[in-house]
Design a protein around this motif. Sequence first.
Motif, PDB file in Angstrom:
ATOM      1  N   VAL A 117      -8.821 -10.167  -5.839  1.00 36.25           N
ATOM      2  CA  VAL A 117      -8.970  -8.981  -6.703  1.00 36.25           C
ATOM      3  C   VAL A 117     -10.291  -8.274  -6.393  1.00 36.25           C
ATOM      4  O   VAL A 117     -11.167  -8.853  -5.762  1.00 36.25           O
ATOM      5  CB  VAL A 117      -8.952  -9.420  -8.198  1.00 36.25           C
ATOM      6  N   PRO A 118     -10.455  -7.021  -6.862  1.00 37.46           N
ATOM      7  CA  PRO A 118     -11.710  -6.312  -6.559  1.00 37.46           C
ATOM      8  C   PRO A 118     -12.936  -7.002  -7.160  1.00 37.46           C
ATOM      9  O   PRO A 118     -13.948  -7.162  -6.497  1.00 37.46           O
ATOM     10  CB  PRO A 118     -11.507  -4.927  -7.180  1.00 37.46           C
ATOM     11  N   GLU A 119     -12.852  -7.393  -8.434  1.00 35.17           N
ATOM     12  CA  GLU A 119     -14.025  -8.026  -9.054  1.00 35.17           C
ATOM     13  C   GLU A 119     -13.645  -9.363  -9.664  1.00 35.17           C
ATOM     14  O   GLU A 119     -13.205  -9.429 -10.811  1.00 35.17           O
ATOM     15  CB  GLU A 119     -14.606  -7.141 -10.167  1.00 35.17           C
ATOM     16  N   PRO A 139      -3.990  -5.992  -6.246  1.00 38.57           N
ATOM     17  CA  PRO A 139      -4.239  -7.436  -6.216  1.00 38.57           C
ATOM     18  C   PRO A 139      -3.238  -8.175  -5.339  1.00 38.57           C
ATOM     19  O   PRO A 139      -2.058  -7.810  -5.268  1.00 38.57           O
ATOM     20  CB  PRO A 139      -4.101  -7.858  -7.680  1.00 38.57           C
ATOM     21  N   CYS A 165      -5.129  -3.123   1.020  1.00 37.12           N
ATOM     22  CA  CYS A 165      -5.183  -3.250  -0.449  1.00 37.12           C
ATOM     23  C   CYS A 165      -6.499  -2.787  -1.044  1.00 37.12           C
ATOM     24  O   CYS A 165      -6.569  -2.483  -2.233  1.00 37.12           O
ATOM     25  CB  CYS A 165      -4.943  -4.706  -0.841  1.00 37.12           C
ATOM     26  N   ILE A 166      -7.549  -2.774  -0.218  1.00 35.88           N
ATOM     27  CA  ILE A 166      -8.889  -2.551  -0.766  1.00 35.88           C
ATOM     28  C   ILE A 166      -8.998  -1.183  -1.443  1.00 35.88           C
ATOM     29  O   ILE A 166      -9.387  -1.080  -2.603  1.00 35.88           O
ATOM     30  CB  ILE A 166      -9.950  -2.744   0.334  1.00 35.88           C
ATOM     31  N   ASP A 167      -8.599  -0.122  -0.721  1.00 36.16           N
ATOM     32  CA  ASP A 167      -8.706   1.239  -1.255  1.00 36.16           C
ATOM     33  C   ASP A 167      -8.005   1.401  -2.586  1.00 36.16           C
ATOM     34  O   ASP A 167      -8.519   1.989  -3.520  1.00 36.16           O
ATOM     35  CB  ASP A 167      -7.999   2.209  -0.304  1.00 36.16           C
ATOM     36  N   ARG A 168      -6.792   0.909  -2.641  1.00 31.23           N
ATOM     37  CA  ARG A 168      -5.993   1.108  -3.862  1.00 31.23           C
ATOM     38  C   ARG A 168      -6.143  -0.034  -4.849  1.00 31.23           C
ATOM     39  O   ARG A 168      -5.415  -0.096  -5.835  1.00 31.23           O
ATOM     40  CB  ARG A 168      -4.517   1.261  -3.498  1.00 31.23           C
ATOM     41  N   ARG A 169      -7.034  -0.952  -4.543  1.00 33.23           N
ATOM     42  CA  ARG A 169      -7.328  -2.079  -5.442  1.00 33.23           C
ATOM     43  C   ARG A 169      -6.056  -2.823  -5.860  1.00 33.23           C
ATOM     44  O   ARG A 169      -5.861  -3.142  -7.033  1.00 33.23           O
ATOM     45  CB  ARG A 169      -8.102  -1.574  -6.668  1.00 33.23           C
ATOM     46  N   TYR A 192       0.829  -1.210   0.000  1.00 29.30           N
ATOM     47  CA  TYR A 192       0.000   0.000   0.000  1.00 29.30           C
ATOM     48  C   TYR A 192       0.863   1.260   0.000  1.00 29.30           C
ATOM     49  O   TYR A 192       0.690   2.147  -0.828  1.00 29.30           O
ATOM     50  CB  TYR A 192      -0.913  -0.034   1.227  1.00 29.30           C
ATOM     51  N   SER A 206     -12.826 -12.422  -4.139  1.00 28.72           N
ATOM     52  CA  SER A 206     -12.909 -10.970  -3.912  1.00 28.72           C
ATOM     53  C   SER A 206     -12.245 -10.648  -2.576  1.00 28.72           C
ATOM     54  O   SER A 206     -12.054 -11.531  -1.736  1.00 28.72           O
ATOM     55  CB  SER A 206     -14.372 -10.531  -3.871  1.00 28.72           C
ATOM     56  N   TYR A 207     -11.947  -9.361  -2.368  1.00 29.67           N
ATOM     57  CA  TYR A 207     -11.360  -8.953  -1.089  1.00 29.67           C
ATOM     58  C   TYR A 207     -12.267  -9.355   0.069  1.00 29.67           C
ATOM     59  O   TYR A 207     -11.801  -9.809   1.108  1.00 29.67           O
ATOM     60  CB  TYR A 207     -11.173  -7.428  -1.028  1.00 29.67           C
TER      61      TYR A 207
END
Length: 469
Positions: free
Chosen positions: A299-301, A282, A276-280, A219, A253-254
């Motif tokens: 990953v996000p999606e 992986p 990691c979630i905010d900045r996507r 991050y 997904s996260y």
Amino acid sequence: MRVMKFGGTSVGDAARFQWVADLIAFHRASEPRMVVVVSAMVGVTDVLVQMSQLAAQGESTWIPTLEALRKRHQDTVQALSLPEEEAQALEKDLQEGFGRLETVLQAVAALRELSPSTADLVAGMGERWSARILAAALRARGLPARAVDADAFIVTDDRFGEASPDLESTRARARAYLLPMLEQGILPVVTGFIGATPEGRPTTLGRGGSDFSATILGYVLDAEAVWIWTDVDGVMSADPKIVPGARTIPELSYIEAAEMAYFGAKVLHPRTLLPCIDRRIPVRILNTMNPQHPGTWIVPEPRGDGRVKAVTLIKNMSLITVEGRGMLGVPGVAARTFAAVAELGVSILMISQSSSEQNICFVIPSPSVTQVVRALRKVFEREMARRDIEDIWGMDRVAIIAVVGAGLRTTPGIAARVFSALGSGRINVLSIAQGSSEYNLSLVVAESEAEEAVRRIHAAFYEQPTTGA
Ligand code: ADP
Ligand code: ASP
Ligand code: MG
């Protein structure tokens, strides 16, 4: 820029260090801007924690244990066949570390007192040694590696043993420290698990926390990805030690991965994904001993359907019940219950309340049971005297099983399948809750039946003709 983290299971002995050094050399050829994070050699943190507790109790048995630990590290260094100068410098460095450990433990033994920050100083020593050993093994391959102690830039609060990072201060310090190294072509080999308060007191991020160190660095350094190397082929549909037929989950997904980690999938520290979630960013989980396997991408999606993905297990839990027919008329029982538990700093992993409001059940780690029950009996002293609340008690040796997956939101009949799998094995469910995120269904069973319950639920989703729900 990529962060690659190697767990203790990946650096258990000299042969593993060599193997990991080869893997790093291979990947760095295509990704020269890389930061490595490493855990202590497998088992070392457990031994360090035990030693500090023995010393605090005034037992002298920590002394032979320290010698065994020193020998394990020395033997590892010797078996690496490093160039003479490198080996000498490394041995000297390790001797200094062990000397420091000995001095600290002598002081603990003399005072019979182990402060939380001293406990963290000792617990985090294994990472300092393994980072030095791995950096030396990398230099022996011609890579410009340098061991780096993360307490210089991972800034945390003072919740010793389970500290949380201050991401913004860490960002400023870590960038100032590590970016110039990367610019010069240096490969930093950073200690996992450890940090320090703003005043420089040593902290740790909680057991298994090197995964978290890796994502914190990912991050703050704006990494393109964080790769976590472990001893299994990625995140699997269940712990392969319990379910031999568990399968790798290719993408998660996260939220799904975080729920799995929170509910006991040891492959990831519970807070790993937060940064990691905010900045996507992986996160990839890979097997050090089977590096060709693609592992898991978090990953996000994620692609694919939202199925039931995994069954997880946490043991050593207790189920607390607050019960009484008169509770219906007493306002705020739930609020007062949870406030009392929060005040003790104990975390509640799962809550369920019966719709008749005649009882509230929740699950906490077993070591806190006595203090929690005592505190609640005090809070509800009057209600208990009036018999509005009849009893407050804890049931030990229970486990939480969670069924995790985005599919829980969209697929009807999942709970039915879970319960019929347990019913056919005559496994009694003590309590149930559906997570508010709707990504998990969690239930409590007796610890003695928990592994069988995991196997049965896993079989219901993965081994039957209509796989996966
Ligand atoms: P490391 O030393 O690499 O951090 P850990 O021992 O902390 O390794 O985590 C890896 C272990 O996690 C595996 O050996 C496995 O037994 C356990 N585990 C538990 N649940 C899962 C799961 N769902 N998928 C993969 N591994 C799991
Ligand atoms: N060495 C630490 C532990 O055993 C951190 C880690 O392995 O992630 O908890
Ligand atoms: Mg781990």
